[in-house]
Design an enzyme around this catalytic site. Structure first.
Site, PDB file in Angstrom:
ATOM      1  N   ILE A 195       0.871  -1.175   0.000  1.00 30.79           N
ATOM      2  CA  ILE A 195       0.000   0.000   0.000  1.00 30.79           C
ATOM      3  C   ILE A 195       0.909   1.226   0.000  1.00 30.79           C
ATOM      4  O   ILE A 195       1.607   1.483   0.986  1.00 30.79           O
ATOM      5  CB  ILE A 195      -0.915   0.009   1.249  1.00 30.79           C
ATOM      6  CG1 ILE A 195      -1.718  -1.293   1.339  1.00 30.79           C
ATOM      7  CG2 ILE A 195      -1.834   1.229   1.219  1.00 30.79           C
ATOM      8  CD1 ILE A 195      -2.397  -1.532   2.674  1.00 30.79           C
TER       9      ILE A 195
ATOM     10  N   GLU B 245       4.125  -7.999   2.822  1.00 33.39           N
ATOM     11  CA  GLU B 245       4.408  -8.912   3.929  1.00 33.39           C
ATOM     12  C   GLU B 245       3.927  -8.326   5.255  1.00 33.39           C
ATOM     13  O   GLU B 245       3.257  -8.976   6.055  1.00 33.39           O
ATOM     14  CB  GLU B 245       5.912  -9.176   4.052  1.00 33.39           C
ATOM     15  CG  GLU B 245       6.547  -9.838   2.849  1.00 33.39           C
ATOM     16  CD  GLU B 245       7.090  -8.851   1.829  1.00 33.39           C
ATOM     17  OE1 GLU B 245       6.397  -7.856   1.527  1.00 33.39           O
ATOM     18  OE2 GLU B 245       8.198  -9.085   1.335  1.00 33.39           O
TER      19      GLU B 245
ATOM     20  N   CYS C 137      10.754  -5.850   6.439  1.00 33.09           N
ATOM     21  CA  CYS C 137       9.875  -7.024   6.531  1.00 33.09           C
ATOM     22  C   CYS C 137      10.615  -8.208   7.144  1.00 33.09           C
ATOM     23  O   CYS C 137      10.036  -8.988   7.903  1.00 33.09           O
ATOM     24  CB  CYS C 137       9.321  -7.379   5.165  1.00 33.09           C
ATOM     25  SG  CYS C 137       8.128  -6.154   4.569  1.00 33.09           S
TER      26      CYS C 137
HETATM   27  N1  THU Z   1       7.639  -4.239  -1.664  1.00 40.87           N
HETATM   28  C1  THU Z   1       6.899  -5.146  -0.967  1.00 40.87           C
HETATM   29  O1  THU Z   1       5.701  -4.945  -0.725  1.00 40.87           O
HETATM   30  N2  THU Z   1       7.503  -6.280  -0.552  1.00 40.87           N
HETATM   31  C2  THU Z   1       8.784  -6.635  -0.878  1.00 40.87           C
HETATM   32  O2  THU Z   1       9.201  -7.738  -0.533  1.00 40.87           O
HETATM   33  C3  THU Z   1       9.635  -5.716  -1.639  1.00 40.87           C
HETATM   34  C4  THU Z   1       9.063  -4.387  -1.922  1.00 40.87           C
HETATM   35  C5  THU Z   1       6.941  -3.061  -2.212  1.00 40.87           C
HETATM   36  C6  THU Z   1       7.202  -1.741  -1.570  1.00 40.87           C
HETATM   37  C7  THU Z   1       6.826  -0.793  -2.705  1.00 40.87           C
HETATM   38  O3  THU Z   1       5.427  -0.627  -2.717  1.00 40.87           O
HETATM   39  C8  THU Z   1       7.213  -1.552  -3.964  1.00 40.87           C
HETATM   40  O4  THU Z   1       7.294  -2.916  -3.581  1.00 40.87           O
HETATM   41  C9  THU Z   1       8.518  -1.102  -4.580  1.00 40.87           C
HETATM   42  O5  THU Z   1       9.526  -1.072  -3.642  1.00 40.87           O
END
Ligand code: THU
Length: 128
Positions: free
Chosen positions: A42, A54, A88
């Site tokens: 988000i 995550e 995360c």
């Molecule tokens: N992002 C995640 O949601 N999880 C991950 O394991 C790596 C990165 C998201 C954060 C952001 O919204 C986008 O990916 C680019 O960094």
């Protein structure tokens, strides 16, 4: 089984709010009681406020009273299985056992299976 979590993580990515990165991520976390929570990333115009998929899934479960987790699957539309960010990994280390399974999934379904401890070795936690 991780197979179910994988398809749920992929499904969760469809709800990602990613107008800035266009990089949808989905996660499915299973509690030790067998409950499953889904999460997506988000984003926000103030980029630093972005919440990863995550952490969305884990925080949803925590906020519903869960504390003990079995495993998590994370899906990204990446060539190679998605690599969770440091924040995360630290949150996983807080709530998962070091040996807990983390299944990382690429857009073609290719997976890498790791443990929380492999993702964040020698982590800082209250217990160690
Ligand atoms: N992002 C995640 O949601 N999880 C991950 O394991 C790596 C990165 C998201 C954060 C952001 O919204 C986008 O990916 C680019 O960094």
């Amino acid at each position: 089984m991780a197979t179910d979590l994988i398809s749920l993580a992929q499904k969760a990515s469809q709800n990602a709010y990613v107008p800035y990165s266009h990089f949808p991520i989905g996660a499915a976390v299973k509690t030790k009681s067998g409950d499953i929570y889904l999460g997506c990333n988000i984003e926000n115009a103030s980029f630093g406020l972005t919440n990863c998929g995550e952490r969305t899934a884990i925080f949803k479960a925590i906020s519903e009273g869960h504390r003990d987790f079995e495993e998590i699957a994370v899906y990204g539309e990446t060539e190679d299985p998605i690599s969770p960010c440091g924040a995360c990994r630290q949150v996983m280390a807080e709530f998962f056992e070091p040996t807990a399974r983390v299944t990382l999934v690429a857009k073609d379904g290719k997976t890498v299976v790791m443990t929380v401890d492999e993702l964040l070795p020698y982590s800082f936690t209250e217990l160690r």
